[in-house]
Motif scaffolding. Structure first.
Motif, PDB file in Angstrom:
ATOM      1  N   VAL A 170      42.112  39.664  39.315  1.00  0.00           N
ATOM      2  CA  VAL A 170      41.375  40.834  38.845  1.00  0.00           C
ATOM      3  C   VAL A 170      39.884  40.650  39.127  1.00  0.00           C
ATOM      4  CG1 VAL A 170      43.052  41.329  37.031  1.00  0.00           C
ATOM      5  CG2 VAL A 170      41.054  39.911  36.500  1.00  0.00           C
ATOM      6  N   LEU A 171      39.157  41.760  38.993  1.00  0.00           N
ATOM      7  CA  LEU A 171      37.694  41.740  38.949  1.00  0.00           C
ATOM      8  C   LEU A 171      37.286  42.150  37.545  1.00  0.00           C
ATOM      9  CD1 LEU A 171      36.654  43.656  42.214  1.00  0.00           C
ATOM     10  CD2 LEU A 171      36.234  41.248  41.738  1.00  0.00           C
ATOM     11  N   GLY A 172      36.398  41.378  36.893  1.00  0.00           N
ATOM     12  CA  GLY A 172      36.058  41.747  35.536  1.00  0.00           C
ATOM     13  C   GLY A 172      34.702  41.245  35.094  1.00  0.00           C
ATOM     14  N   ILE A 173      34.173  41.920  34.065  1.00  0.00           N
ATOM     15  CA  ILE A 173      32.884  41.527  33.494  1.00  0.00           C
ATOM     16  C   ILE A 173      32.928  41.673  31.975  1.00  0.00           C
ATOM     17  CG2 ILE A 173      31.453  42.109  35.491  1.00  0.00           C
ATOM     18  CD1 ILE A 173      30.844  44.782  34.237  1.00  0.00           C
ATOM     19  N   PHE A 174      32.118  40.869  31.317  1.00  0.00           N
ATOM     20  CA  PHE A 174      31.793  41.050  29.906  1.00  0.00           C
ATOM     21  C   PHE A 174      30.316  41.437  29.836  1.00  0.00           C
ATOM     22  CE2 PHE A 174      35.300  37.903  29.597  1.00  0.00           C
ATOM     23  CZ  PHE A 174      36.136  38.574  28.720  1.00  0.00           C
ATOM     24  N   ASP A 175      30.028  42.585  29.233  1.00  0.00           N
ATOM     25  CA  ASP A 175      28.654  43.027  28.993  1.00  0.00           C
ATOM     26  C   ASP A 175      28.451  43.217  27.495  1.00  0.00           C
ATOM     27  OD1 ASP A 175      27.910  43.071  31.646  1.00  0.00           O
ATOM     28  OD2 ASP A 175      28.115  45.234  31.895  1.00  0.00           O
ATOM     29  N   ASP A 176      27.195  43.030  27.035  1.00  0.00           N
ATOM     30  CA  ASP A 176      26.941  43.270  25.618  1.00  0.00           C
ATOM     31  C   ASP A 176      26.669  44.753  25.387  1.00  0.00           C
ATOM     32  OD1 ASP A 176      24.239  43.844  26.140  1.00  0.00           O
ATOM     33  OD2 ASP A 176      23.474  42.011  25.229  1.00  0.00           O
ATOM     34  N   MET A 177      26.313  45.131  24.161  1.00  0.00           N
ATOM     35  CA  MET A 177      26.195  46.545  23.813  1.00  0.00           C
ATOM     36  C   MET A 177      24.964  47.210  24.427  1.00  0.00           C
ATOM     37  SD  MET A 177      28.892  47.435  22.237  1.00  0.00           S
ATOM     38  CE  MET A 177      28.408  49.056  21.634  1.00  0.00           C
ATOM     39  N   TRP A 178      24.078  46.433  25.011  1.00  0.00           N
ATOM     40  CA  TRP A 178      22.957  47.002  25.755  1.00  0.00           C
ATOM     41  C   TRP A 178      23.241  46.979  27.247  1.00  0.00           C
ATOM     42  CZ3 TRP A 178      18.263  49.117  24.021  1.00  0.00           C
ATOM     43  CH2 TRP A 178      18.094  49.128  22.636  1.00  0.00           C
ATOM     44  N   PHE A 179      24.490  46.808  27.600  1.00  0.00           N
ATOM     45  CA  PHE A 179      24.915  46.704  28.999  1.00  0.00           C
ATOM     46  C   PHE A 179      24.165  45.591  29.715  1.00  0.00           C
ATOM     47  CE2 PHE A 179      27.347  50.808  29.639  1.00  0.00           C
ATOM     48  CZ  PHE A 179      28.458  50.172  30.173  1.00  0.00           C
ATOM     49  N   ARG A 180      23.973  44.472  29.005  1.00  0.00           N
ATOM     50  CA  ARG A 180      23.420  43.276  29.638  1.00  0.00           C
ATOM     51  C   ARG A 180      24.579  42.347  29.968  1.00  0.00           C
ATOM     52  NH1 ARG A 180      18.988  42.938  24.892  1.00  0.00           N
ATOM     53  NH2 ARG A 180      20.951  42.639  23.798  1.00  0.00           N
ATOM     54  N   TRP A 181      24.514  41.757  31.125  1.00  0.00           N
ATOM     55  CA  TRP A 181      25.578  40.902  31.619  1.00  0.00           C
ATOM     56  C   TRP A 181      25.734  39.668  30.731  1.00  0.00           C
ATOM     57  CZ3 TRP A 181      24.910  36.201  34.819  1.00  0.00           C
ATOM     58  CH2 TRP A 181      26.122  35.709  35.311  1.00  0.00           C
ATOM     59  N   VAL A 182      26.981  39.348  30.362  1.00  0.00           N
ATOM     60  CA  VAL A 182      27.296  38.142  29.601  1.00  0.00           C
ATOM     61  C   VAL A 182      27.950  37.117  30.513  1.00  0.00           C
ATOM     62  CG1 VAL A 182      28.597  37.185  27.653  1.00  0.00           C
ATOM     63  CG2 VAL A 182      27.499  39.431  27.436  1.00  0.00           C
ATOM     64  N   ILE A 183      29.062  37.482  31.162  1.00  0.00           N
ATOM     65  CA  ILE A 183      29.732  36.584  32.108  1.00  0.00           C
ATOM     66  C   ILE A 183      30.763  37.397  32.885  1.00  0.00           C
ATOM     67  CG2 ILE A 183      31.598  35.875  30.532  1.00  0.00           C
ATOM     68  CD1 ILE A 183      31.323  33.013  31.671  1.00  0.00           C
ATOM     69  N   ASP A 184      31.057  36.959  34.100  1.00  0.00           N
ATOM     70  CA  ASP A 184      32.128  37.550  34.902  1.00  0.00           C
ATOM     71  C   ASP A 184      33.441  36.856  34.608  1.00  0.00           C
ATOM     72  OD1 ASP A 184      30.490  39.339  36.394  1.00  0.00           O
ATOM     73  OD2 ASP A 184      29.865  37.691  37.689  1.00  0.00           O
ATOM     74  N   PHE A 185      34.547  37.552  34.877  1.00  0.00           N
ATOM     75  CA  PHE A 185      35.847  36.892  34.932  1.00  0.00           C
ATOM     76  C   PHE A 185      36.602  37.423  36.140  1.00  0.00           C
ATOM     77  CE2 PHE A 185      36.672  40.626  32.240  1.00  0.00           C
ATOM     78  CZ  PHE A 185      37.893  41.099  32.694  1.00  0.00           C
ATOM     79  N   GLY A 186      37.664  36.726  36.521  1.00  0.00           N
ATOM     80  CA  GLY A 186      38.387  37.126  37.725  1.00  0.00           C
ATOM     81  C   GLY A 186      37.770  36.525  38.977  1.00  0.00           C
ATOM     82  N   PHE A 187      37.902  37.217  40.098  1.00  0.00           N
ATOM     83  CA  PHE A 187      37.470  36.661  41.382  1.00  0.00           C
ATOM     84  C   PHE A 187      36.014  36.207  41.402  1.00  0.00           C
ATOM     85  CE2 PHE A 187      41.160  39.256  42.819  1.00  0.00           C
ATOM     86  CZ  PHE A 187      41.892  38.229  43.395  1.00  0.00           C
ATOM     87  N   PRO A 188      35.053  36.960  40.841  1.00  0.00           N
ATOM     88  CA  PRO A 188      33.673  36.471  40.859  1.00  0.00           C
ATOM     89  C   PRO A 188      33.341  35.539  39.699  1.00  0.00           C
ATOM     90  CG  PRO A 188      33.719  38.688  39.981  1.00  0.00           C
ATOM     91  CD  PRO A 188      35.132  38.347  40.344  1.00  0.00           C
ATOM     92  N   GLY A 189      34.251  35.353  38.752  1.00  0.00           N
ATOM     93  CA  GLY A 189      33.993  34.539  37.575  1.00  0.00           C
ATOM     94  C   GLY A 189      34.326  33.079  37.782  1.00  0.00           C
TER      95      GLY A 189
END
Length: 545
Positions: A146-165
């Motif tokens: 998969v391609l995935g991201i975790f962002d906080d409530m201000w749409f700031r990047w926390v960490i990627d998961f999947g292929f780029p993670g």
């Protein structure tokens, strides 16, 4: 008698001998520079005549200035907080259809035009969730491929998961840590990421298998787990316990699956408002998150119009009138930026004569600097300008969602890249009553697949027509694949009716009553995209003058 008193008396005696009174002794000063002063009357195009009495504003002027400052702060607040209000729109939309914290909304037959999402695609099956960290760290086990991201409530990047993670597409265990947490963390066994807010948004995309969304969605449901982290369990050694550095807990290998909710075909809204409601939503989300999670400058803009953590937001009639006007102008500014129509910002990907643009290339994922250049396996950052590129941020979040370095990087064969177009080759906005064609040269640089999706100018969500999935591309689901021309190029048509002799997979339906725009998506882009040796054509108006 002190020395200071003696000196003072000496000065007075000296002045008396000279015949001058101390009060009227001539003292010379340099003139006050004119640029430091304010005239008694100042002419302003916006506010008319502003009056002062030797620098002090009259009551009428003070009121004019207060109204104007409230107006300007209202515009700033709208344009600079679109990202957090957009995330709150996601949250409210989930709750509207009964999806709670730590549950997963997925689209088993892809997302379609029924659901209002900012520029979502109809190519990759989505799975999304809000992870609640209010009670402590949470573990999220992610699926493979998969391609995935975790962002906080201000749409700031926390960490990627999947292929780029860090799991590189194999799936993994992610430990999300809330702000201010000072408890024990594991020594290993998790990909640990710290969030600045107590809720974290998970956005994942899977890929069709044999042009079928069911297998990847089954994989998502099999592997995805969301549960609280137990200090002293897996990831903590017995040695740490014996040394008094950590508690000890049992090891649990089985965790229940979260509740999954299918969103395909469900009508609900996640898009933020463009009126006074924006300020009300901003107030709601500010109350829900710790003050430490806010950017102090953005929080200051909100505070200037009465939106403050721990306080009520109840503007009086004067302030409400001002904010109604401010949000109208702020929305006009954000929409202009979000449609790529502001030439000074240089959002065009190729040149100023091309319709194709992408604001992330101007500001990067953090809206500070364009993405670095990759050469010989090394990343070479561009010069740090030391400034937040507000227009890039406003443009992106008015039109789209999610942010990560993986969305704006120059690496080949990983992630995805997007180009946006809103106008034809003559610079005119797309008209849904007219017919256009676009030629894509041979060898479209997408190792996995490519696609185009059409969006409604007003909602920025998928255009609602008789085509449930307003797309064209190389995949054969959910609509037929586009057919290449004899020379290997591909022509896509945009029209309210299918043009004669054009294959169904090469036509995207438009609405005669609607303006529209489009995204070109390249999944796992290749070198020709980054060095620009491959370039899409421009949109040619065929009929409907």
């Amino acid at each position: 008698m002190t020395r200071r008193t003696t000196i003072s008396i000496a000065i007075i005696l000296a002045l008396s001998v000279s015949g001058l009174s101390p009060a009227y002794a001539e003292v010379e000063y340099e003139p006050i520079p004119e640029f430091l002063t304010t005239p008694d009357e100042v002419e302003s195009t916006r506010l008319g005549t502003l009056t002062f009495k030797d620098g002090y504003p009259t009551g009428d002027t003070a009121q004019k200035v207060q109204d104007e400052l409230d107006y300007l702060h209202g515009i700033e607040t709208f344009m600079n907080t679109i990202q957090v209000v957009s995330m709150h729109g996601f949250y409210k939309g989930f709750l509207d259809i009964g999806v709670q914290h730590n549950e997963v909304l997925l689209f088993e037959e892809l997302m379609d035009a029924h659901s209002l999402f900012l520029t979502a695609n109809a190519d990759t099956p989505y799975f999304l969730s809000f992870i609640d960290l209010n009670d402590g760290p949470m573990v999220v086990e992610t699926p493979p491929n998969v391609l995935g991201i975790f962002d906080d409530m201000w749409f700031r990047w926390v960490i990627d998961f999947g292929f780029p993670g860090p799991d590189r597409g194999e799936g993994g265990r992610y430990l999300l840590v809330p702000p201010g947490y000072d408890g024990v963390l594991p020594e290993g066994g998790y990909y640990v990421a710290h969030s600045r807010t107590n809720r974290v948004f998970m956005l994942g995309r899977a890929f069709l298998e044999d042009n079928d969304p069911k297998p990847p969605m089954d994989t998502v449901k099999e592997y995805t787990k969301i549960y609280p982290y137990v200090p002293g369990g897996t990831g903590t050694s017995i040695g740490s316990f014996l040394l008094g550095e950590a508690p000890i807990a049992g090891v649990t290998t089985e965790h229940p699956s979260p509740r999954f909710v299918n969103g395909t075909g469900v009508s609900f809204n996640t898009i933020p408002p463009n009126d006074f409601t924006h300020y009300e939503w901003l107030h709601e989300v500010i109350q829900m998150e710790p003050a430490s999670s806010f950017d102090v400058e953005l929080a200051g803009q909100a505070a200037a119009i009465g939106i403050v953590k721990g306080e009520e937001f109840n503007p009086d009639e004067r302030m409400r009138r001002i904010l109604d006007e401010a949000v109208a102008v702020g929305n006009a500014g954000a929409r202009t930026l979000g449609m790529g129509a502001h030439p000074r910002d240089h959002f065009r990907y190729y040149d100023e004569d091309s319709a194709w643009w992408a604001s992330l290339w101007a500001g990067g994922y953090d809206f500070m600097n364009p993405p670095g250049v990759v050469e010989d396996g090394e990343i070479k950052p561009l010069e740090d300008k030391g400034a937040r590129m507000y227009h890039s941020r406003t443009s992106w979040f008015y039109t789209a969602t999610g942010v990560t370095p993986a969305m704006i990087m120059r690496l080949e064969n990983i992630g995805s890249q997007y180009l946006i177009a809103n106008v034809d080759s003559d610079g005119n906005p797309f008209d849904g009553a007219k017919t256009y064609k676009l030629d894509l040269p041979p060898d479209i640089p997408a190792a996995r697949f490519w696609s185009m999706t059409v969006y409604d100018n007003q909602s920025r969500g998928m255009l609602q027509t008789s085509q449930r999935y307003p797309r064209a591309g190389s995949q054969t689901y959910p609509s037929p694949a586009a057919v290449e021309n004899e020379d290997g190029s591909t022509t896509i048509w945009f029209a309210p009716e299918q043009p004669e002799g054009v294959e169904r997979g090469n036509w995207i339906e438009t609405d005669p009553k609607k303006g529209w725009f489009t995204f070109l998506r390249l999944y796992f882009p290749e070198k020709a995209f980054f060095d620009k040796s491959w370039r899409p054509g421009e949109f040619e108006l065929v009929s409907g003058d």
